[in-house]
Design a protein around this motif. Structure first.
Motif, PDB file in Angstrom:
ATOM      1  N   GLY A  24     -31.432  17.575  50.192  1.00  5.40           N
ATOM      2  CA  GLY A  24     -31.321  18.340  48.957  1.00  5.40           C
ATOM      3  C   GLY A  24     -30.084  18.050  48.141  1.00  5.40           C
ATOM      4  N   GLY A  25     -29.179  17.215  48.652  1.00  3.49           N
ATOM      5  CA  GLY A  25     -28.017  16.790  47.892  1.00  3.49           C
ATOM      6  C   GLY A  25     -26.759  17.621  48.082  1.00  3.49           C
ATOM      7  N   GLN A  26     -26.787  18.593  48.993  1.00  2.00           N
ATOM      8  CA  GLN A  26     -25.640  19.494  49.151  1.00  2.00           C
ATOM      9  C   GLN A  26     -24.365  18.771  49.596  1.00  2.00           C
ATOM     10  OE1 GLN A  26     -28.697  19.947  50.470  1.00  2.00           O
ATOM     11  NE2 GLN A  26     -29.396  22.048  50.166  1.00  2.00           N
ATOM     12  N   ASP A  27     -24.497  17.822  50.520  1.00  2.00           N
ATOM     13  CA  ASP A  27     -23.304  17.124  51.011  1.00  2.00           C
ATOM     14  C   ASP A  27     -22.721  16.214  49.931  1.00  2.00           C
ATOM     15  OD1 ASP A  27     -23.930  18.456  53.309  1.00  2.00           O
ATOM     16  OD2 ASP A  27     -24.358  16.662  54.507  1.00  2.00           O
ATOM     17  N   SER A  28     -23.599  15.555  49.166  1.00  2.00           N
ATOM     18  CA  SER A  28     -23.115  14.729  48.060  1.00  2.00           C
ATOM     19  C   SER A  28     -22.396  15.597  47.031  1.00  2.00           C
ATOM     20  CB  SER A  28     -24.282  13.989  47.386  1.00  2.00           C
ATOM     21  OG  SER A  28     -24.642  12.826  48.105  1.00  2.00           O
ATOM     22  N   ALA A  29     -22.939  16.774  46.754  1.00  2.00           N
ATOM     23  CA  ALA A  29     -22.289  17.682  45.802  1.00  2.00           C
ATOM     24  C   ALA A  29     -20.891  18.062  46.273  1.00  2.00           C
ATOM     25  CB  ALA A  29     -23.151  18.936  45.608  1.00  2.00           C
ATOM     26  N   TYR A  30     -20.756  18.305  47.567  1.00  2.00           N
ATOM     27  CA  TYR A  30     -19.454  18.652  48.139  1.00  2.00           C
ATOM     28  C   TYR A  30     -18.466  17.509  47.961  1.00  2.00           C
ATOM     29  CZ  TYR A  30     -16.123  20.342  51.692  1.00  2.00           C
ATOM     30  OH  TYR A  30     -14.999  20.780  52.352  1.00  2.00           O
ATOM     31  N   MET A  31     -18.906  16.289  48.258  1.00  2.00           N
ATOM     32  CA  MET A  31     -18.009  15.137  48.158  1.00  2.00           C
ATOM     33  C   MET A  31     -17.655  14.825  46.711  1.00  2.00           C
ATOM     34  SD  MET A  31     -19.286  12.580  51.236  1.00  2.00           S
ATOM     35  CE  MET A  31     -21.075  12.694  50.971  1.00  2.00           C
ATOM     36  N   LEU A  32     -18.619  14.968  45.808  1.00  2.00           N
ATOM     37  CA  LEU A  32     -18.345  14.757  44.390  1.00  2.00           C
ATOM     38  C   LEU A  32     -17.313  15.768  43.887  1.00  2.00           C
ATOM     39  CD1 LEU A  32     -21.976  14.082  43.182  1.00  2.00           C
ATOM     40  CD2 LEU A  32     -20.076  12.468  42.968  1.00  2.00           C
ATOM     41  N   ALA A  33     -17.438  17.003  44.326  1.00  2.00           N
ATOM     42  CA  ALA A  33     -16.490  18.042  43.917  1.00  2.00           C
ATOM     43  C   ALA A  33     -15.083  17.754  44.430  1.00  2.00           C
ATOM     44  CB  ALA A  33     -16.970  19.404  44.415  1.00  2.00           C
ATOM     45  N   ARG A  34     -15.006  16.991  45.511  1.00  2.00           N
ATOM     46  CA  ARG A  34     -13.703  16.620  46.073  1.00  2.00           C
ATOM     47  C   ARG A  34     -13.146  15.343  45.436  1.00  2.00           C
ATOM     48  NH1 ARG A  34     -10.722  16.656  48.869  1.00  2.00           N
ATOM     49  NH2 ARG A  34     -10.822  16.690  51.134  1.00  2.00           N
ATOM     50  N   GLY A  35     -13.880  14.806  44.451  1.00  2.00           N
ATOM     51  CA  GLY A  35     -13.366  13.675  43.701  1.00  2.00           C
ATOM     52  C   GLY A  35     -13.756  12.305  44.201  1.00  2.00           C
ATOM     53  N   PHE A  36     -14.715  12.233  45.141  1.00  2.00           N
ATOM     54  CA  PHE A  36     -15.136  10.934  45.665  1.00  2.00           C
ATOM     55  C   PHE A  36     -16.261  10.350  44.811  1.00  2.00           C
ATOM     56  CE2 PHE A  36     -12.897  12.915  49.102  1.00  2.00           C
ATOM     57  CZ  PHE A  36     -12.200  11.870  49.672  1.00  2.00           C
ATOM     58  N   ASP A  37     -16.342   9.035  44.782  1.00  2.00           N
ATOM     59  CA  ASP A  37     -17.375   8.317  44.030  1.00  2.00           C
ATOM     60  C   ASP A  37     -18.577   8.139  44.962  1.00  2.00           C
ATOM     61  OD1 ASP A  37     -18.984   6.374  42.738  1.00  2.00           O
ATOM     62  OD2 ASP A  37     -17.245   5.597  41.679  1.00  2.00           O
ATOM     63  N   VAL A  38     -19.588   8.976  44.799  1.00  2.00           N
ATOM     64  CA  VAL A  38     -20.680   9.074  45.766  1.00  2.00           C
ATOM     65  C   VAL A  38     -21.969   8.473  45.222  1.00  2.00           C
ATOM     66  CG1 VAL A  38     -22.035  10.636  47.222  1.00  2.00           C
ATOM     67  CG2 VAL A  38     -19.649  11.193  46.669  1.00  2.00           C
ATOM     68  N   THR A  39     -22.624   7.674  46.045  1.00  2.00           N
ATOM     69  CA  THR A  39     -23.962   7.160  45.764  1.00  2.00           C
ATOM     70  C   THR A  39     -24.931   7.871  46.699  1.00  2.00           C
ATOM     71  OG1 THR A  39     -23.125   4.981  45.114  1.00  2.00           O
ATOM     72  CG2 THR A  39     -25.452   5.122  45.723  1.00  2.00           C
ATOM     73  N   PRO A  40     -25.682   8.868  46.210  1.00  2.00           N
ATOM     74  CA  PRO A  40     -26.634   9.571  47.078  1.00  2.00           C
ATOM     75  C   PRO A  40     -27.964   8.832  47.147  1.00  2.00           C
ATOM     76  CG  PRO A  40     -26.542  10.642  44.928  1.00  2.00           C
ATOM     77  CD  PRO A  40     -25.602   9.469  44.872  1.00  2.00           C
ATOM     78  N   THR A  41     -28.531   8.755  48.348  1.00  2.00           N
ATOM     79  CA  THR A  41     -29.829   8.099  48.529  1.00  2.00           C
ATOM     80  C   THR A  41     -30.675   8.898  49.516  1.00  2.00           C
ATOM     81  OG1 THR A  41     -29.226   6.732  50.458  1.00  2.00           O
ATOM     82  CG2 THR A  41     -28.701   5.851  48.272  1.00  2.00           C
ATOM     83  N   ASP A  42     -31.974   8.706  49.427  1.00  2.00           N
ATOM     84  CA  ASP A  42     -32.886   9.266  50.421  1.00  2.00           C
ATOM     85  C   ASP A  42     -34.127   8.389  50.484  1.00  2.00           C
ATOM     86  OD1 ASP A  42     -32.972  12.194  51.923  1.00  2.00           O
ATOM     87  OD2 ASP A  42     -34.960  11.331  51.647  1.00  2.00           O
ATOM     88  N   GLY A  43     -34.772   8.363  51.641  1.00  2.00           N
ATOM     89  CA  GLY A  43     -35.982   7.570  51.791  1.00  2.00           C
ATOM     90  C   GLY A  43     -37.222   8.249  51.263  1.00  2.00           C
ATOM     91  N   SER A  44     -37.130   9.552  50.978  1.00  2.00           N
ATOM     92  CA  SER A  44     -38.267  10.326  50.466  1.00  2.00           C
ATOM     93  C   SER A  44     -38.144  10.486  48.957  1.00  2.00           C
ATOM     94  CB  SER A  44     -38.305  11.708  51.127  1.00  2.00           C
ATOM     95  OG  SER A  44     -39.120  12.608  50.397  1.00  2.00           O
ATOM     96  N   PRO A  45     -39.107  10.004  48.171  1.00  2.00           N
ATOM     97  CA  PRO A  45     -39.042  10.193  46.718  1.00  2.00           C
ATOM     98  C   PRO A  45     -38.994  11.669  46.333  1.00  2.00           C
ATOM     99  CG  PRO A  45     -40.715   8.561  47.286  1.00  2.00           C
ATOM    100  CD  PRO A  45     -40.275   9.196  48.575  1.00  2.00           C
ATOM    101  N   GLU A  46     -39.703  12.495  47.099  1.00  2.00           N
ATOM    102  CA  GLU A  46     -39.748  13.921  46.778  1.00  2.00           C
ATOM    103  C   GLU A  46     -38.391  14.590  47.013  1.00  2.00           C
ATOM    104  OE1 GLU A  46     -43.666  12.234  47.481  1.00  2.00           O
ATOM    105  OE2 GLU A  46     -41.929  12.355  48.811  1.00  2.00           O
ATOM    106  N   LEU A  47     -37.731  14.244  48.117  1.00  2.00           N
ATOM    107  CA  LEU A  47     -36.408  14.803  48.366  1.00  2.00           C
ATOM    108  C   LEU A  47     -35.388  14.258  47.362  1.00  2.00           C
ATOM    109  CD1 LEU A  47     -36.019  14.990  52.252  1.00  2.00           C
ATOM    110  CD2 LEU A  47     -36.046  16.884  50.618  1.00  2.00           C
TER     111      LEU A  47
END
Length: 200
Positions: free
Chosen positions: A51-74
């Protein structure tokens, strides 16, 4: 067998909204431990972002994040949370070379078939810069199988998993064991792996 087989793909397709929106705490302690190994603003790849929660946390901490998932729906669910594109990438399709300082793979590589895990770990190693770090977590066990939702898991033992990381060239491998739960609500023994790519 691909890293997302029919049972896994069907579950995440049919339950994407519920899975992404479940009451899930971001694993802040593990994330902070992982991020502490990186420089401010470092490039991070998240595999299996859900659902992107961990990427959101890292982005908020100022990191340059590339989020990916194998499920198109997720990936679509994560895009709604993050407000940015989420790439649909299966583990066997990873083709980045020395692009990232860190890779966050919380509760996703546990879906990789045992026979394919060494190849996937090798691809992840190539995607990291020299000295880059990885976090990955697995549900512990002694043999591969499926949960009550029909999802495939590799269920490794600590020793089996350690050998797979060693044989694919990882260094500074540390495996922490904790007790917790999962989406199915059942008690779960977790293996949390921290490992590094050699500096040269």
């Amino acid at each position: 067998m691909t890293t997302i087989d029919d049972g896994n793909a069907r579950f995440y397709r049919d339950n994407a909204a519920a899975y992404a929106g479940r009451a899930r705490r971001t694993p802040a302690a593990r994330l902070e431990k992982f991020l502490a190994r990186l420089k401010p603003g470092a490039f991070v790849l998240e595999l299996g972002c859900g659902g992107g929660q961990d990427s959101a946390y890292m982005l908020a901490r100022g990191f340059d994040v590339t989020p990916t998932d194998g499920s198109p729906e997720l990936a679509m669910e994560a895009e709604r949370l993050l407000g940015r594109p989420v790439e649909v990438v299966r583990f066997e399709e990873l083709c980045w070379r020395e692009r990232f300082d860190g890779i966050w793979a919380e509760a996703c590589l546990l879906h990789v078939p045992r026979t394919e895990l060494p190849g996937v770990l090798a691809r992840i190693l190539v995607a990291l810069k020299a000295g880059g770090v990885l976090h990955a977590s697995f549900k512990a066990g002694e043999m591969e199988g499926r949960d009550g939702f029909g999802r495939y898991y590799n269920y490794p033992s600590r020793d089996w998993l350690l050998r797979r990381f060693e044989e694919t060239g990882w260094t500074a491998i540390d495996i922490e064991e904790t007790d917790g739960g999962g989406y199915d609500g059942k008690p779960t023994r977790w293996l949390h792996v921290a490992a590094s790519k050699p500096d040269n």
